[in-house]
Design an enzyme around this catalytic site. Structure first.
Site, short mmCIF file in Angstrom:
data_model
loop_
_atom_site.label_atom_id
_atom_site.label_comp_id
_atom_site.label_asym_id
_atom_site.label_seq_id
_atom_site.Cartn_x
_atom_site.Cartn_y
_atom_site.Cartn_z
N THR A 33 0.81 -1.23 0.00
CA THR A 33 0.00 0.00 0.00
C THR A 33 0.84 1.28 0.00
OG1 THR A 33 -1.66 -1.25 1.21
CG2 THR A 33 -1.91 1.13 1.20
N GLU A 34 0.35 2.25 -0.78
CA GLU A 34 0.99 3.58 -0.85
C GLU A 34 -0.09 4.64 -0.70
OE1 GLU A 34 2.95 3.71 -4.66
OE2 GLU A 34 4.28 2.04 -4.15
N PRO A 35 0.29 5.91 -0.47
CA PRO A 35 -0.74 6.95 -0.31
C PRO A 35 -1.70 7.00 -1.51
CG PRO A 35 1.40 7.79 0.36
CD PRO A 35 1.64 6.41 -0.18
N ALA A 37 -2.22 4.33 -3.68
CA ALA A 37 -2.56 2.99 -4.17
C ALA A 37 -2.95 2.08 -3.01
CB ALA A 37 -1.39 2.38 -4.94
N GLY A 38 -4.25 1.80 -2.89
CA GLY A 38 -4.74 0.89 -1.85
C GLY A 38 -5.34 -0.33 -2.52
N THR A 65 1.95 -3.66 8.22
CA THR A 65 1.80 -4.42 9.47
C THR A 65 3.15 -5.03 9.86
OG1 THR A 65 -0.50 -4.93 9.03
CG2 THR A 65 0.65 -6.41 10.53
N GLY A 253 -24.94 -8.73 26.01
CA GLY A 253 -25.38 -7.47 26.62
C GLY A 253 -24.21 -6.69 27.18
N GLU A 277 -5.22 -6.98 2.80
CA GLU A 277 -5.09 -8.02 1.75
C GLU A 277 -6.33 -8.05 0.86
OE1 GLU A 277 -2.02 -9.85 1.29
OE2 GLU A 277 -1.63 -8.12 2.55
N THR A 279 -10.16 -5.59 0.46
CA THR A 279 -11.40 -5.39 1.24
C THR A 279 -12.49 -6.37 0.79
OG1 THR A 279 -12.23 -3.83 -0.38
CG2 THR A 279 -10.94 -2.89 1.43
C1 LIG Z 1 -4.32 -1.73 10.31
C2 LIG Z 1 -3.94 -1.89 8.86
C3 LIG Z 1 -2.95 -2.76 8.51
C4 LIG Z 1 -2.56 -2.89 7.17
N1 LIG Z 1 -1.52 -3.72 6.84
C5 LIG Z 1 -1.04 -3.71 5.57
C6 LIG Z 1 0.16 -4.42 5.23
O1 LIG Z 1 0.77 -5.12 6.04
N2 LIG Z 1 0.64 -4.28 3.96
C7 LIG Z 1 0.02 -3.51 3.00
O2 LIG Z 1 0.53 -3.43 1.89
N3 LIG Z 1 -1.14 -2.87 3.28
C8 LIG Z 1 -1.68 -2.95 4.54
N4 LIG Z 1 -2.82 -2.25 4.85
C9 LIG Z 1 -3.49 -1.49 3.80
C10 LIG Z 1 -4.77 -2.19 3.33
O3 LIG Z 1 -4.46 -3.33 2.57
C11 LIG Z 1 -5.59 -1.14 2.55
O4 LIG Z 1 -6.06 -0.20 3.50
C12 LIG Z 1 -6.71 -1.76 1.80
O5 LIG Z 1 -6.21 -2.51 0.72
C13 LIG Z 1 -7.68 -0.71 1.24
O6 LIG Z 1 -7.01 0.31 0.58
P1 LIG Z 1 -7.30 1.84 0.94
O7 LIG Z 1 -7.23 2.00 2.43
O8 LIG Z 1 -6.43 2.71 0.10
O9 LIG Z 1 -8.82 2.06 0.55
P2 LIG Z 1 -9.44 2.38 -0.92
O10 LIG Z 1 -8.79 1.52 -1.96
O11 LIG Z 1 -9.37 3.86 -1.14
O12 LIG Z 1 -10.91 1.91 -0.70
C14 LIG Z 1 -11.86 2.66 0.06
C15 LIG Z 1 -13.20 1.93 -0.02
O13 LIG Z 1 -13.63 1.83 -1.41
C16 LIG Z 1 -13.89 0.47 -1.75
N5 LIG Z 1 -13.48 0.22 -3.14
C17 LIG Z 1 -12.29 0.54 -3.71
N6 LIG Z 1 -12.27 0.15 -5.01
C18 LIG Z 1 -13.48 -0.41 -5.26
C19 LIG Z 1 -14.08 -1.03 -6.42
N7 LIG Z 1 -13.40 -1.12 -7.58
N8 LIG Z 1 -15.34 -1.51 -6.30
C20 LIG Z 1 -16.03 -1.42 -5.12
N9 LIG Z 1 -15.51 -0.85 -4.00
C21 LIG Z 1 -14.26 -0.38 -4.07
C22 LIG Z 1 -13.04 -0.34 -0.79
O14 LIG Z 1 -13.57 -1.65 -0.62
C23 LIG Z 1 -13.14 0.49 0.50
O15 LIG Z 1 -14.34 0.20 1.15
C24 LIG Z 1 -3.25 -2.15 6.18
C25 LIG Z 1 -4.29 -1.29 6.53
C26 LIG Z 1 -4.64 -1.14 7.86
C27 LIG Z 1 -5.75 -0.19 8.21
#
Ligand SMILES: Cc1cc2nc3c(=O)[nH]c(=O)nc-3n(C[C@H](O)[C@H](O)[C@H](O)COP(=O)(O)OP(=O)(O)OC[C@H]3O[C@@H](n4cnc5c(N)ncnc54)[C@H](O)[C@@H]3O)c2cc1C
Length: 300
Positions: A33-35, A37-38, A65, A253, A277, A279
């Site tokens: 993950t990057e700012p 790219a999620g 993590t 409760g 990994e 959502t």
């Molecule tokens: C506590 C924690 C630990 C983590 N650990 C790791 C780690 O070890 N390594 C790592 O690389 N990352 C890690 N992550 C990052 C995690 O994998 C991402 O947060 C996750 O993949 C979602 O990306 P985002 O937060 O950018 O959300 P976004 O991609 O911006 O998504 C926001 C919402 O939009 C929904 N959405 C996005 N695209 C679509 C689509 N095409 N269709 C329908 N819905 C969509 C998503 O389901 C979500 O509900 C961690 C995150 C947290 C909070």
């Protein structure tokens, strides 16, 4: 869970035999993950440029993590952004590498015992053989190389969700028994108390999450293509973990909601298992693509 890092599953799925041996027994975190790219992990911007016998990594990784405590970090970076997803490879970086300085550890809703780190990669040099698998860019194979990582990590996350659901169910069953509620799995729900019927309905959800997880993990262990099953397990178990914890709190409760109770903690901890990994929504998208035989460009 020290030594059970997501990076270890990544190494297990992409590394060659020599690398498997070299990294054996070392705790590895996973940095995708990057700012910017999620969910869309193909959009990563971190670059890897070959310079003599070393790759030089530049970019920024967040939400890693165990990124503070692990010994190694598996970092996704692209060899050439213009080529697209086929050029994304994973690199094993020593946590002590001076090019990877920790800048932040997040304060979070759940899994508070687990550190979640952020760090920029600034001219971070790694040996050439830190690239997992092959450096060749196979446009036909596309993203398949690094994506194989998820086939191993998703069953692992699903298993965590199955575990937290089991703990919540055992805790609630004991609380119901103490309150004199009888639960009989051989009688239909309408023939017993509402609390017993609710517990049995959660047990059924738990069973399907557990069986899907066992199937996906067994396929991973036996080298069978399991992307569909890994996503099914992660979707079902991620949702079940959160649902079961919250429904158990409702059944117990006030005793379930108090901060002195483990149920309160498990409910907070469970949520992340439906996020990292991939959502819930992303797993459903992957399953739909596979069942409908659509590419990622056709079904977004
Ligand atoms: C506590 C924690 C630990 C983590 N650990 C790791 C780690 O070890 N390594 C790592 O690389 N990352 C890690 N992550 C990052 C995690 O994998 C991402 O947060 C996750 O993949 C979602 O990306 P985002 O937060 O950018 O959300 P976004 O991609 O911006 O998504 C926001 C919402 O939009 C929904 N959405 C996005 N695209 C679509 C689509 N095409 N269709 C329908 N819905 C969509 C998503 O389901 C979500 O509900 C961690 C995150 C947290 C909070």
């Amino acid at each position: 869970m020290p030594r059970q890092g997501l990076g270890n599953s990544a190494i297990a799925s992409v590394a060659d035999d020599e690398q498997l041996e070299r990294f054996d027994g070392r705790w590895a975190a996973m940095a995708i993950t990057e700012p910017e790219a999620g969910s869309d992990s193909a959009a990563i911007r971190t670059t890897a440029v070959l310079d003599g016998d070393e790759y030089v990594l530049n970019g920024e990784k967040i939400y890693v993590t165990a990124g503070e405590r692990a010994e190694l970090v598996v970092v996704w970076a692209t060899l050439d952004r213009s080529i697209g997803r086929a050029a994304i490879k994973s690199f094993v970086v020593e946590r002590s590498n001076p090019g990877m300085k920790l800048i932040r550890v997040e304060d979070k809703l759940g899994i508070r015992a687990s550190d979640t780190a952020a760090f920029p990669l600034a001219d971070c040099r790694v040996p050439r053989d830190a690239l997992l698998g092959t450096p060749d860019i196979d446009a036909k194979k596309g993203f398949a190389g690094v994506m194989a990582t998820f086939d191993n990590t998703r069953p692992l996350v699903a298993a965590m969700a199955v575990g937290v659901a089991r703990a919540a169910l055992d805790h609630t069953r004991a609380a119901l028994a103490e309150a004199g509620v009888e639960v009989d799995p051989d009688r239909p729900p309408h023939a017993q108390s509402a609390a017993a019927a609710e517990l049995l309905s959660m047990e059924a959800d738990y069973d399907s999450a557990r069986l899907l997880t066992m199937q996906a993990a067994w396929m991973a262990d036996n080298g069978k293509p399991n992307s569909l099953q890994a996503s099914m397990a992660k979707a079902k178990a991620g949702r079940t973990g959160t649902d079961v914890c919250l429904r158990c709190i409702a059944l117990c409760g006030a005793a379930g909601y108090a901060e002195t109770e483990l149920l309160e903690k498990w409910a907070r901890d469970a949520k992340i298992l439906d996020i990292f990994e991939g959502t819930q929504q992303i797993q459903l998208l992957i399953i739909a693509r596979q069942l409908l035989k659509k590419t990622s460009a056709e079904l977004k």
